[in-house]
Design a protein around this motif. Structure first.
Motif, short mmCIF file in Angstrom:
data_model
loop_
_atom_site.label_atom_id
_atom_site.label_comp_id
_atom_site.label_asym_id
_atom_site.label_seq_id
_atom_site.Cartn_x
_atom_site.Cartn_y
_atom_site.Cartn_z
N ALA A 199 2.69 34.93 7.83
CA ALA A 199 1.23 34.85 7.84
C ALA A 199 0.69 34.37 9.18
O ALA A 199 -0.34 34.84 9.66
N LEU A 200 1.40 33.43 9.81
CA LEU A 200 0.95 32.88 11.09
C LEU A 200 1.44 33.68 12.28
O LEU A 200 0.75 33.79 13.30
N GLN A 356 -2.85 35.03 2.11
CA GLN A 356 -2.39 36.38 2.44
C GLN A 356 -1.66 36.39 3.77
O GLN A 356 -1.86 35.52 4.62
N SER A 357 -0.79 37.39 3.94
CA SER A 357 -0.06 37.59 5.18
C SER A 357 -0.43 38.96 5.75
O SER A 357 -0.43 39.95 5.02
N PRO A 358 -0.70 39.04 7.05
CA PRO A 358 -0.98 40.34 7.67
C PRO A 358 0.27 41.13 8.04
O PRO A 358 0.18 42.17 8.70
N PHE A 397 0.40 40.67 0.44
CA PHE A 397 0.91 41.51 1.53
C PHE A 397 0.18 42.85 1.53
O PHE A 397 0.79 43.90 1.31
N PRO A 398 -1.11 42.86 1.78
CA PRO A 398 -1.87 44.11 1.67
C PRO A 398 -1.44 45.18 2.68
O PRO A 398 -1.65 46.37 2.45
N GLY A 399 -0.82 44.76 3.80
CA GLY A 399 -0.42 45.72 4.81
C GLY A 399 1.06 46.01 4.85
O GLY A 399 1.53 46.72 5.75
N ALA A 400 1.84 45.49 3.91
CA ALA A 400 3.29 45.68 3.93
C ALA A 400 3.66 47.16 3.82
O ALA A 400 3.07 47.90 3.04
N SER A 401 4.64 47.56 4.61
CA SER A 401 5.10 48.96 4.55
C SER A 401 5.81 49.25 3.24
O SER A 401 5.85 50.40 2.79
N ALA A 402 6.39 48.23 2.63
CA ALA A 402 7.03 48.36 1.31
C ALA A 402 7.03 46.99 0.67
O ALA A 402 7.17 45.97 1.36
N TYR A 403 6.82 46.97 -0.63
CA TYR A 403 6.88 45.71 -1.38
C TYR A 403 7.59 45.97 -2.69
O TYR A 403 7.24 46.89 -3.43
#
Length: 439
Positions: A199-200, A356-358, A397-403
């Motif tokens: 996140a940071l 959240q984490s970007p 993780f709204p931008g994760a390539s896969a979750y």
């Protein structure tokens, strides 16, 4: 501070692959913006209980109650680590950075029990990865510090980030190698910190494997209550306390061998008969074992000060970490004899991670079906709002390539000490390989 750096190669044979490893001490400089808490009593076990009571009070917020302001902690510290790579192979360009959870140290990832059959490192090395398992800042052979206002979650994240940067830049002289990709693999609080780092510093990780984790803190009061927390230095005074406890060593040593026979003999003298199994239960599963057993005489004292807290005994350990019938009790006893504490500062800040984490890379959440700290003992008990409790963390993780949230069956929170641990390890390596993170 941790002991001076040392660098000794050893060849270890495990269930899957031979590996070359070295122990090392890595210097880090950190600057951490974190809480400044009011002083609280931290001397004895009753103080530890009072802390637990205040921390778990329904409707209360002990962190907010104690918070007086904020500080920027700066300093130079040392992180104890174990580096491994395939024996006779290449260190390659991908490394897994392993962060343990509360109650463990770096050995969680490379358990020697039963000829390393529970070793996560062996599975990773067999898949071609290098690994670096660390003692988190404040724990084990890493630098210790004030348990309330130094050893907090944010400071540990900063130390983890500093290690990550050194790996990328090739700045760890004993390793002598730079890595293009760093995968952060955590367990429990180590997963909290790996998530927090993403996140940071989202550009400083290439993949996340968050084991024993969910974005759900509602069960933390139950966990803290179940631990029946003690001061670590009083719970295992010879191992976790001060070298000044040498007098205790002499007092306990005569009881540490043949204890069952000794106790039976005492009881026979007064006409009382107790079965060997009952005596074993009293010693191995309760606080008695922490005081008199010979484990405490075989390792260097860790000198944890007051405010480093630890669960009381194996029964508390099982409630939080272990599923009865699904783990080897002998390994459970090993976990009790090698346990490590949590600080008051860690508990007060464990819930302060960003919502959240970007991060835009792949994320695997890998949690035991019967995980207590994050699932209350049943990861499928969601009321129909999601497939499982860890699956709900996808929104973080709204931008994760896969979750993916994978639930390991018949397993509790201490994933690596259950019978089916190695099947889980292999799943993780396969998942990484299929998401662009193969060694």
């Amino acid at each position: 501070m941790a002991p001076p750096s040392f660098y000794v190669f050893v060849l270890l044979n495990g269930f899957a692959a031979a590996k070359t490893c070295c122990n090392l001490t890595i210097p880090v400089s950190i600057a951490s913006r974190q809480g400044l808490f009011a002083s609280i009593p931290q001397e004895g076990n009753l103080d530890a209980t009072a802390f637990s009571q205040a921390f778990t009070t329904l409707g209360g917020n002990y962190t907010e109650q104690l918070l007086e302001g904020y500080q920027t902690l700066t300093g130079d510290y040392e992180i104890s680590a174990k580096f491994c790579y395939p024996d006779g192979g290449s260190k390659d360009t991908v490394i897994q950075l392993l962060s343990h959870g509360i109650g463990f140290d770096k050995t969680y990832w490379d358990l020697s029990f039963n000829n390393y059959n529970y070793s996560y490192v062996n599975a990773a090395v067999a898949a071609g990865y290098s690994t670096l398992a660390i003692d988190r800042f404040g724990i084990g052979n890493s630098s210790h510090g004030d348990p309330l206002n130094t050893i907090q979650a944010q400071a540990e994240v900063e130390a983890l980030n500093a290690i990550t940067t050194k790996l990328r830049n090739g700045d760890i002289s004993e390793i002598g190698h730079a890595y293009d990709k760093v995968i952060h693999v955590g367990h429990s609080f180590g997963s909290v910190q790996s998530y927090w780092l993403s996140a940071l510093y989202p550009d400083n990780t290439d993949g996340l494997v968050l084991t024993g984790w969910a974005q759900n803190g509602s069960f933390l009061p139950m966990t803290v209550s179940a631990w029946n927390l003690h001061q670590a230095r009083l719970n295992q005074p010879l191992r976790l306390g001060s070298a000044s406890n040498s007098g205790l060593l002499q007092a306990f040593s005569k009881y540490s061998s043949g204890i069952v026979q000794y106790v039976q003999g005492l009881l026979r003298g007064v006409g009382v008969q107790i079965a060997s199994q009952d005596i074993w239960e009293d010693i191995a599963t309760t606080e008695v074992g922490n005081l008199i057993d010979g484990w405490n005489t075989t390792v260097q004292t860790l000198n944890y000060p007051n405010g480093y807290l630890i669960w009381s005994d194996l029964t508390a350990n099982q409630f939080t970490f272990l599923l009865r019938g699904r783990y080897d009790v002998s390994l459970g006893i090993v976990a009790e004899t090698t346990k490590h504490p949590v600080t008051t500062g860690e508990l007060l800040t464990i819930g302060s991670a960003p919502a959240q984490s970007p991060f835009t890379g792949p994320v695997l959440v890998f949690t035991g079906e019967n995980d207590q700290p994050f699932c209350g003992g049943n990861c499928y008990a969601t009321g129909g709002v999601a497939d499982n409790i860890p699956a709900e963390a996808a929104k973080s993780f709204p931008g994760a390539s896969a979750y993916e949230a994978y639930i390991q069956p018949a397993t509790a929170h201490g994933l690596n000490v259950h019978y089916n641990a190695t099947a889980g390890y292999n799943y993780i390596q396969s998942w990484l390989g299929s998401h662009g993170l193969a060694a």
